[in-house]
Design a protein around this motif. Structure first.
Motif, PDB file in Angstrom:
ATOM      1  N   ARG A  30     -13.702  58.188  79.703  1.00 44.32           N
ATOM      2  CA  ARG A  30     -14.296  56.751  80.163  1.00 44.32           C
ATOM      3  C   ARG A  30     -14.539  56.815  81.545  1.00 44.32           C
ATOM      4  N   ILE A  31     -13.565  57.046  82.339  1.00 39.45           N
ATOM      5  CA  ILE A  31     -13.816  57.061  83.772  1.00 39.45           C
ATOM      6  C   ILE A  31     -14.569  58.028  84.447  1.00 39.45           C
ATOM      7  N   ARG A  32     -14.789  59.127  83.844  1.00 40.97           N
ATOM      8  CA  ARG A  32     -15.802  60.118  84.106  1.00 40.97           C
ATOM      9  C   ARG A  32     -17.208  59.717  83.853  1.00 40.97           C
ATOM     10  N   GLY A  45     -19.605  66.904  87.849  1.00 40.32           N
ATOM     11  CA  GLY A  45     -19.671  66.472  88.813  1.00 40.32           C
ATOM     12  C   GLY A  45     -18.742  65.074  88.975  1.00 40.32           C
ATOM     13  N   ALA A  46     -18.590  64.520  87.903  1.00 39.92           N
ATOM     14  CA  ALA A  46     -17.792  63.406  87.980  1.00 39.92           C
ATOM     15  C   ALA A  46     -16.508  63.804  87.858  1.00 39.92           C
ATOM     16  N   ARG A  47     -16.008  64.916  87.150  1.00 36.83           N
ATOM     17  CA  ARG A  47     -14.658  65.305  87.342  1.00 36.83           C
ATOM     18  C   ARG A  47     -14.439  65.597  88.737  1.00 36.83           C
ATOM     19  N   LEU A  61     -10.123  53.888  90.809  1.00 37.79           N
ATOM     20  CA  LEU A  61     -10.313  52.544  91.018  1.00 37.79           C
ATOM     21  C   LEU A  61     -10.247  52.206  92.689  1.00 37.79           C
ATOM     22  N   ARG A  62      -9.136  52.552  93.107  1.00 36.92           N
ATOM     23  CA  ARG A  62      -9.181  52.265  94.851  1.00 36.92           C
ATOM     24  C   ARG A  62      -9.910  52.954  95.581  1.00 36.92           C
ATOM     25  N   TYR A  75     -15.141  47.693  86.529  1.00 39.95           N
ATOM     26  CA  TYR A  75     -14.582  49.315  86.314  1.00 39.95           C
ATOM     27  C   TYR A  75     -13.746  48.997  85.083  1.00 39.95           C
ATOM     28  N   LEU A  76     -12.893  48.066  85.249  1.00 35.49           N
ATOM     29  CA  LEU A  76     -11.543  47.983  84.435  1.00 35.49           C
ATOM     30  C   LEU A  76     -12.274  47.695  82.710  1.00 35.49           C
ATOM     31  N   ALA A  77     -13.340  47.340  82.631  1.00 40.30           N
ATOM     32  CA  ALA A  77     -14.032  47.041  81.359  1.00 40.30           C
ATOM     33  C   ALA A  77     -14.033  48.129  80.210  1.00 40.30           C
ATOM     34  N   TRP A  78     -14.123  49.470  80.752  1.00 40.65           N
ATOM     35  CA  TRP A  78     -14.086  50.616  79.897  1.00 40.65           C
ATOM     36  C   TRP A  78     -12.794  50.572  79.207  1.00 40.65           C
TER      37      TRP A  78
END
Length: 212
Positions: A30-32, A45-47, A61-62, A75-78
């Motif tokens: 989800r983050i990626r 690229g996301a990794r 996040l930071r 961001y935290l909605a994932w």
């Protein structure tokens, strides 16, 4: 060996449940996905971005807040899209945690919503006296000292009488320097003492039963 402890500080992900259940893998996907959409890149690229942000800022996040001024709630909605059904009740851990003397807190870089879902699925909600999440920490994550200061102040914790359990060794450095007993929870590793007030275990309930 932990006879002087009356406050138990527990990380959430990959500490209260083992990594092999795959919840952390879901989180990373989800983050990626979020990073790929934000930066217009592919999964590879996301990794790379995720690795860089964590290395330079402690958490994705930071890093995004520092470099892109993103909205933390967006961001935290994932976290609301994760399949928490991969977790099931852990009655052994519930029994052990419920039997600990003193107070028991979850200290996580995730949100309170995420902690609520995980604790509920594991059957541990009744064992925990409070949750300190990333929003309570003003979005400053572990391992930063400011986060630990806010956590300790929030619950009036005496570090000398507290033990902290985390799957990331880096998150235990600052607590140890404050005088806390620390236990690095790392899967498949025999329990053992690393140095004064520093332990390692691959079996959290087994460690607690043997040392409390």
């Amino acid at each position: 060996m932990l006879a002087d402890i009356d406050t138990w500080v527990l990380d959430l992900d990959n500490t209260l449940y083992p990594p092999h259940v795959g919840l952390a893998d879901q989180m990373n996907v989800r983050i990626r996905t979020y990073l790929a959409g934000l930066f217009g890149t592919d999964e590879a690229g996301a990794r790379r971005l995720q690795t860089q942000l964590v290395a330079e800022h402690g958490t994705t996040l930071r890093g995004l807040m520092n470099t892109r001024s993103i909205d933390a709630h967006d961001y935290l909605a994932w976290e609301h899209t994760i399949d928490y059904s991969v977790l099931g009740p852990d009655p052994v851990l519930a029994e052990v945690l419920g039997g600990l003397r003193g107070r028991r807190y979850v200290y996580t870089n995730g949100s309170a919503y995420h902690a609520e879902q995980v604790l509920g699925r594991l059957g541990l909600a009744g064992c925990i006296d409070g949750v300190f999440d990333i929003l309570a920490a003003d979005l400053i994550p572990k391992p930063y000292a400011e986060s630990l200061d806010a956590f300790l102040a929030s619950f009036a914790i005496d570090p000398a009488r507290a033990a902290m359990f985390d799957d990331l060794e880096v998150n235990l450095t600052e607590p140890h320097e404050r005088g806390m007993t620390t236990v690095w929870v790392t899967g498949g590793t025999p329990s053992g003492q690393l140095s004064a007030r520093r332990w390692r275990t691959g079996d959290l309930p087994g460690f607690l039963r043997a040392n409390v």
